[in-house]
Design a protein around this motif. Sequence first.
Motif, PDB file in Angstrom:
ATOM      1  N   TRP A 158      69.687 -22.384 -30.741  1.00 24.90           N
ATOM      2  CA  TRP A 158      68.696 -23.392 -31.138  1.00 24.90           C
ATOM      3  C   TRP A 158      68.353 -23.292 -32.633  1.00 24.90           C
ATOM      4  CZ3 TRP A 158      69.430 -21.882 -26.276  1.00 24.90           C
ATOM      5  CH2 TRP A 158      69.298 -22.818 -25.252  1.00 24.90           C
ATOM      6  N   ASP A 192      67.147 -26.425 -34.332  1.00 28.24           N
ATOM      7  CA  ASP A 192      65.794 -26.787 -33.906  1.00 28.24           C
ATOM      8  C   ASP A 192      64.758 -25.948 -34.649  1.00 28.24           C
ATOM      9  OD1 ASP A 192      66.096 -28.418 -30.965  1.00 28.24           O
ATOM     10  OD2 ASP A 192      67.797 -27.204 -31.607  1.00 28.24           O
ATOM     11  N   GLU A 227      60.136 -28.812 -35.638  1.00 28.97           N
ATOM     12  CA  GLU A 227      59.326 -29.777 -34.898  1.00 28.97           C
ATOM     13  C   GLU A 227      58.552 -29.082 -33.781  1.00 28.97           C
ATOM     14  OE1 GLU A 227      62.286 -32.538 -33.681  1.00 28.97           O
ATOM     15  OE2 GLU A 227      62.519 -33.416 -35.690  1.00 28.97           O
ATOM     16  N   ARG A 228      59.045 -27.930 -33.358  1.00 28.17           N
ATOM     17  CA  ARG A 228      58.339 -27.039 -32.435  1.00 28.17           C
ATOM     18  C   ARG A 228      58.354 -25.646 -33.035  1.00 28.17           C
ATOM     19  NH1 ARG A 228      61.362 -26.800 -27.018  1.00 28.17           N
ATOM     20  NH2 ARG A 228      63.221 -27.072 -28.347  1.00 28.17           N
ATOM     21  N   THR A 229      57.418 -24.808 -32.614  1.00 29.47           N
ATOM     22  CA  THR A 229      57.437 -23.437 -33.122  1.00 29.47           C
ATOM     23  C   THR A 229      58.627 -22.694 -32.529  1.00 29.47           C
ATOM     24  OG1 THR A 229      56.117 -22.458 -31.335  1.00 29.47           O
ATOM     25  CG2 THR A 229      54.919 -23.452 -33.190  1.00 29.47           C
ATOM     26  N   THR A 245      58.569 -19.849 -31.160  1.00 28.00           N
ATOM     27  CA  THR A 245      58.169 -19.306 -29.860  1.00 28.00           C
ATOM     28  C   THR A 245      58.281 -20.370 -28.781  1.00 28.00           C
ATOM     29  OG1 THR A 245      56.704 -17.649 -30.846  1.00 28.00           O
ATOM     30  CG2 THR A 245      56.272 -18.275 -28.556  1.00 28.00           C
ATOM     31  N   ASP A 246      57.837 -21.588 -29.063  1.00 23.78           N
ATOM     32  CA  ASP A 246      57.968 -22.690 -28.093  1.00 23.78           C
ATOM     33  C   ASP A 246      59.433 -22.916 -27.724  1.00 23.78           C
ATOM     34  OD1 ASP A 246      55.271 -23.163 -27.991  1.00 23.78           O
ATOM     35  OD2 ASP A 246      55.295 -24.844 -29.400  1.00 23.78           O
ATOM     36  N   ILE A 247      60.309 -22.842 -28.724  1.00 20.00           N
ATOM     37  CA  ILE A 247      61.732 -23.065 -28.483  1.00 20.00           C
ATOM     38  C   ILE A 247      62.287 -21.970 -27.581  1.00 20.00           C
ATOM     39  CG2 ILE A 247      64.002 -23.076 -29.583  1.00 20.00           C
ATOM     40  CD1 ILE A 247      62.584 -24.437 -32.030  1.00 20.00           C
ATOM     41  N   GLY A 258      60.943 -22.256 -24.129  1.00 18.70           N
ATOM     42  CA  GLY A 258      61.472 -23.466 -23.510  1.00 18.70           C
ATOM     43  C   GLY A 258      62.825 -23.260 -22.852  1.00 18.70           C
TER      44      GLY A 258
END
Length: 346
Positions: free
Chosen positions: A18, A21, A26-28, A30-32, A35
């Motif tokens: 990722w 990404d 667009e996302r942190t 950690t979120d990635i 996810g």
Amino acid sequence: MNPELPAGCTLAASAFNWTPDVIRAERTATDIAVGIVEDGIASTIELEPGQLWRSFPTPLDREVDELRGRLDAARGRVSIVGASLDDWIDPTHRRSDAERLEFLRPQLQAAHRVGASGVRLPVGQAGRGLLEQLLPLLADLDLVLYEEIQGQQSPASPATAPAIQTIADLDDPGLRLLVDISMLMPALPPSYLDRLERAGIPRALLARLEYDWQDPSTGDAVVEHLRSGAVPASIHAMYMNLLVRFGRSEAVELRDILPLVGAFHLKFWDLDDAGARVSAPIRDLGTVLAGTRFAGTLTSEWGGHEWLEEADASDMTRRHLALAREALVEGGLVAAGTGRAHHGAQ
């Protein structure tokens, strides 16, 4: 009966897949990472903390604890954490082994805190002196140090064999090899060749890369073209993959080192499987592993985002994991009583 992998063989996904990404932000990060588990892609993930924690290489407890808590809630876990060893304090002062140990210590503590089973370094970078100092700390933290071989490294190469022998000589369960199957490339990825063609690499060289990749003389042609100065600056780093990250070994060459291997990276670049260029190395690996006592992670790691920036990492990784599972089973890596007959090494 649907074939299953043997107990202890775990398919995992690398958060490295990722990278685009993470760069887009667009996302942190950690979120990635979380996810990957929440979206059902893989419940076991490998981490690249340099992309994940702003405080790296001395990760803050709160950053580590946030990720651990969210992964626990999603019923996910961390397999291996990529460590970094900076050997130099400045351009003229090299760290001693004691200083290198202290550079790694907070990374190992963070890996333990996040629930990882191991950390990863390039093969041979640590050296015997540091490894001997690391082993007690690894035991205290219940971690394994994996030294990674990949690309044009091979078990018998002069640059790699001494480091592998050191692991064998130390004979400690806290020290293992990680094999990246970028070593086992029957052909180059079409998406990569297309990128070279668009950058102006001569057709004659492209033809050799496409049809004669495993011929050692093709490597000589790659070096000759590089030395000519004709490689466009825009793809110079990408061109170096031909000399470093793309290998020509065969899976059977791994047999002698298997007792030292604790994990694999199932490296892929794109998913064009014409001629089984993606699945064949994984199937051959399954054949080599069938009947052994291997227990560890087999991690989907996508390297092609370097030139396939717009491809969707989640889709690529899902599809690759499905392909990898099927190829491993076809090779004979199945739990007893659940799968197909093993055909033996070819």
